[in-house]
Every structure is written in C-alpha cells, then in structure tokens.
Scaffold this active site. Sequence first.
Site, PDB file in Angstrom:
ATOM      1  CG  HIS A   1     -18.117  10.600-131.720  1.00 47.52           C
ATOM      2  ND1 HIS A   1     -18.708  10.563-132.186  1.00 47.52           N
ATOM      3  CD2 HIS A   1     -17.438   9.383-131.848  1.00 47.52           C
ATOM      4  CE1 HIS A   1     -18.711   9.252-132.150  1.00 47.52           C
ATOM      5  NE2 HIS A   1     -18.129   8.631-132.237  1.00 47.52           N
TER       6      HIS A   1
ATOM      7  CG  HIS B   1     -22.433  17.091-111.842  1.00 50.29           C
ATOM      8  ND1 HIS B   1     -22.332  17.689-109.807  1.00 50.29           N
ATOM      9  CD2 HIS B   1     -21.629  16.683-111.463  1.00 50.29           C
ATOM     10  CE1 HIS B   1     -21.728  17.485-109.416  1.00 50.29           C
ATOM     11  NE2 HIS B   1     -20.468  17.233-110.244  1.00 50.29           N
TER      12      HIS B   1
HETATM   13  C1  LIG Z   1     -27.361   6.765-105.646  1.00 47.04           C
HETATM   14  C2  LIG Z   1     -27.596   7.475-104.619  1.00 47.04           C
HETATM   15  C3  LIG Z   1     -27.562   9.076-104.631  1.00 47.04           C
HETATM   16  C4  LIG Z   1     -28.521   7.123-103.669  1.00 47.04           C
HETATM   17  O1  LIG Z   1     -28.082   6.858-102.341  1.00 47.04           O
HETATM   18  P1  LIG Z   1     -29.619   7.337-101.366  1.00 47.04           P
HETATM   19  O2  LIG Z   1     -31.135   7.700-102.273  1.00 47.04           O
HETATM   20  O3  LIG Z   1     -29.173   7.217-100.273  1.00 47.04           O
HETATM   21  O4  LIG Z   1     -30.095   5.608-101.184  1.00 47.04           O
HETATM   22  P2  LIG Z   1     -30.008   4.700-100.406  1.00 47.04           P
HETATM   23  O5  LIG Z   1     -28.428   4.154 -99.422  1.00 47.04           O
HETATM   24  O6  LIG Z   1     -30.535   4.905 -99.181  1.00 47.04           O
HETATM   25  O7  LIG Z   1     -29.997   3.359-101.291  1.00 47.04           O
HETATM   26  C5  LIG Z   1     -30.462   2.378-101.589  1.00 47.04           C
HETATM   27  C6  LIG Z   1     -30.133   1.121-102.939  1.00 47.04           C
HETATM   28  O8  LIG Z   1     -29.662   1.354-103.748  1.00 47.04           O
HETATM   29  C7  LIG Z   1     -28.495   0.491-103.215  1.00 47.04           C
HETATM   30  N1  LIG Z   1     -27.386   1.447-104.296  1.00 47.04           N
HETATM   31  C8  LIG Z   1     -27.021   2.638-103.693  1.00 47.04           C
HETATM   32  N2  LIG Z   1     -26.019   3.448-104.462  1.00 47.04           N
HETATM   33  C9  LIG Z   1     -25.575   2.401-105.430  1.00 47.04           C
HETATM   34  C10 LIG Z   1     -24.537   2.516-105.900  1.00 47.04           C
HETATM   35  N3  LIG Z   1     -23.701   3.296-106.504  1.00 47.04           N
HETATM   36  N4  LIG Z   1     -24.658   1.199-106.398  1.00 47.04           N
HETATM   37  C11 LIG Z   1     -25.470  -0.123-106.608  1.00 47.04           C
HETATM   38  N5  LIG Z   1     -26.483   0.248-105.553  1.00 47.04           N
HETATM   39  C12 LIG Z   1     -26.159   1.168-104.694  1.00 47.04           C
HETATM   40  C13 LIG Z   1     -27.903   0.485-102.114  1.00 47.04           C
HETATM   41  O9  LIG Z   1     -27.022  -0.551-101.583  1.00 47.04           O
HETATM   42  C14 LIG Z   1     -29.494   0.514-101.570  1.00 47.04           C
HETATM   43  O10 LIG Z   1     -29.846  -1.473-102.005  1.00 47.04           O
HETATM   44  P3  LIG Z   1     -30.728  -2.455-100.764  1.00 47.04           P
HETATM   45  O11 LIG Z   1     -32.489  -1.217-100.876  1.00 47.04           O
HETATM   46  O12 LIG Z   1     -30.876  -3.491-101.381  1.00 47.04           O
HETATM   47  O13 LIG Z   1     -30.311  -2.139 -99.173  1.00 47.04           O
HETATM   48  C15 LIG Z   1     -25.990   7.123-103.774  1.00 47.04           C
HETATM   49  O14 LIG Z   1     -25.720   6.207-103.065  1.00 47.04           O
HETATM   50  C16 LIG Z   1     -25.118   7.281-104.899  1.00 47.04           C
HETATM   51  O15 LIG Z   1     -24.684   6.266-105.796  1.00 47.04           O
HETATM   52  N6  LIG Z   1     -24.044   8.503-104.930  1.00 47.04           N
HETATM   53  C17 LIG Z   1     -23.184   8.751-105.372  1.00 47.04           C
HETATM   54  C18 LIG Z   1     -22.261   9.960-105.055  1.00 47.04           C
HETATM   55  C19 LIG Z   1     -21.483  10.733-105.842  1.00 47.04           C
HETATM   56  O16 LIG Z   1     -20.958  10.863-106.740  1.00 47.04           O
HETATM   57  N7  LIG Z   1     -21.001  12.307-105.455  1.00 47.04           N
HETATM   58  C20 LIG Z   1     -19.565  12.627-106.251  1.00 47.04           C
HETATM   59  C21 LIG Z   1     -20.068  13.892-106.656  1.00 47.04           C
HETATM   60  S1  LIG Z   1     -19.235  14.777-107.233  1.00 47.04           S
END
Ligand SMILES: CC(C)(COP(=O)(O)OP(=O)(O)OC[C@H]1O[C@@H](n2cnc3c(N)ncnc32)[C@H](O)[C@@H]1OP(=O)(O)O)[C@@H](O)C(=O)NCCC(=O)NCCS
Length: 206
Positions: A135, A144
């Site tokens: 709510h 998104h």
């Molecule tokens: C957050 C996100 C966008 C970052 O992606 P990125 O810019 O490529 O980042 P990286 O993969 O280089 O990660 C950077 C750091 O953050 C950490 N990290 C990334 N995603 C994380 C998450 N979801 N939870 C915890 N830590 C995370 C990585 O382990 C890395 O840590 P380190 O530097 O200690 O090794 C991606 O990891 C993510 O979670 N995407 C979600 C996708 C999603 O929900 N899709 C649905 C679409 S409908």
Amino acid sequence: MKNKLLIIGASGHGKVVADIALKMNRWQSIAFLDDNKGIETSMGLEVIGTSDDVFTHIDEYEIFVGIGNNTTRQRIHEMVETVGASIPVLVHPDAVVGGQVNIGNGTVVMAGSIINCCTDIGKGCVINTGTTIDHDNCIGDYVHISPGVHLAGTVKIGEGSWLGIGSVVSNNINITSGCQFGAGSVVVKDVNYPGTYAGVPIRKIK
Ligand SMILES: CC(C)(COP(=O)(O)OP(=O)(O)OC[C@H]1O[C@@H](n2cnc3c(N)ncnc32)[C@H](O)[C@@H]1OP(=O)(O)O)[C@@H](O)C(=O)NCCC(=O)NCCS
C-alpha cells in the site's frame, strides 16, 4: 480506443508483453516492430517494420514499448508520446490490482503480481512476474521491478531505477532516481545517491 496494438520490440520482454496483450483479449490485431530485420514473426505475430516506421502507424494502432532496458524504453516511449500515439496500460488477467491504484500509460503489470491499494505507478514501468507492491507506494516513471521483488508499504522509488530479481525493500524507504539493485538485494535504509547496489543489506558496488 483503437482495436489494433503495435508492440515495439519482439524479443524476450516484448514476447511477454505480447502474451499479456493476447490474454487481455482487447485488440483484434497485434503486431510488432523490431529493428532486427531478421525477425519476421514472434509469438506467432507478424513483425511489420522497424521502430522508425512507428509514425506511419499511430493513427491505426495503439503503441506499446516492449523493451526491458529502462533507458531505451524511456527514449522510445517519449518519442511515441510526443507524436501523440495512444499508449495503453497492460495488466495480465492474473495480476491483482487494489483500489485507488493509479498506473501510467505504457506500464505492464505481469502475471501473479499484486499491487495493494493507494499505490501510484508511473508511466513506462515494468512490474515483472510475481512481484508484490504494498500500500501507498509511489513508483516513478520508467522503473523496472524484476520478477519476485517485494516492496513493503509506503516505499518510494525514483524515475528509471531498477530492482534486480528477488529484491526486498522494507517499509517507508525512499530510493532516488537512477539506481540499480542486484539480484537478491535487501534495502532497509533510504538510498539517496544513484549507483549500483547489491547484497544483504545492500552496499554500493559501482
Ligand atoms: C548488480 C548487477 C547488475 C551487477 O552486474 P555487474 O555490473 O556486471 O557487476 P559484477 O558482476 O562485476 O559484480 C561486481 C561486484 O558485485 C558483486 N555482486 C554482483 N551482483 C551481486 C548481487 N546480486 N548480490 C551480491 N553481490 C553482487 C560481485 O560479486 C562483485 O563483487 P567483487 O568485486 O567482490 O568480486 C548484477 O550482478 C545483477 O545482480 N543483476 C541482476 C539481474 C536481474 O535481476 N535480472 C532480472 C531481469 S528481469
């Protein structure tokens, strides 16, 4: 209201959008535009041109931008809005929308989502599969909310922010514009600066 719908974007997100539009049973004809000229059909529906062709169709079709990326969706939504296109709201028949909920044009609410009463959702948003929005939330334009996200009561999310799959936001939290949250993020304090955040509780990662 026009009886034809044109969806811009025929790939993953656009297909889900088309599936919802078909289930709404409101348009006699649904087609796509897509800039990949190699795609001729999607979801059994015809791709009738590229996004540049949209202007020739706005008198005949309602237009919906079926693109998941927030920045691209905002750019194209604003373009079609500026030229006076009719832009619907798409709500899956198996979503639950409470009383006094306002949803802006160009927003899609996917299957299994529950939006509780007195919440405002802006234009061009994606309320993805199985989210719960409680709510008195205020969701800005072009946000998104990925699948399985849970927002408690009185949450405010600024324009263009993106919550990754399975994220949780506690009650009375304000999140500023232009934030990204990784999969499984847990937000328990206000987020006042744009950036990329992840973890439980979140920390800024970029
Ligand atoms: C957050 C996100 C966008 C970052 O992606 P990125 O810019 O490529 O980042 P990286 O993969 O280089 O990660 C950077 C750091 O953050 C950490 N990290 C990334 N995603 C994380 C998450 N979801 N939870 C915890 N830590 C995370 C990585 O382990 C890395 O840590 P380190 O530097 O200690 O090794 C991606 O990891 C993510 O979670 N995407 C979600 C996708 C999603 O929900 N899709 C649905 C679409 S409908």
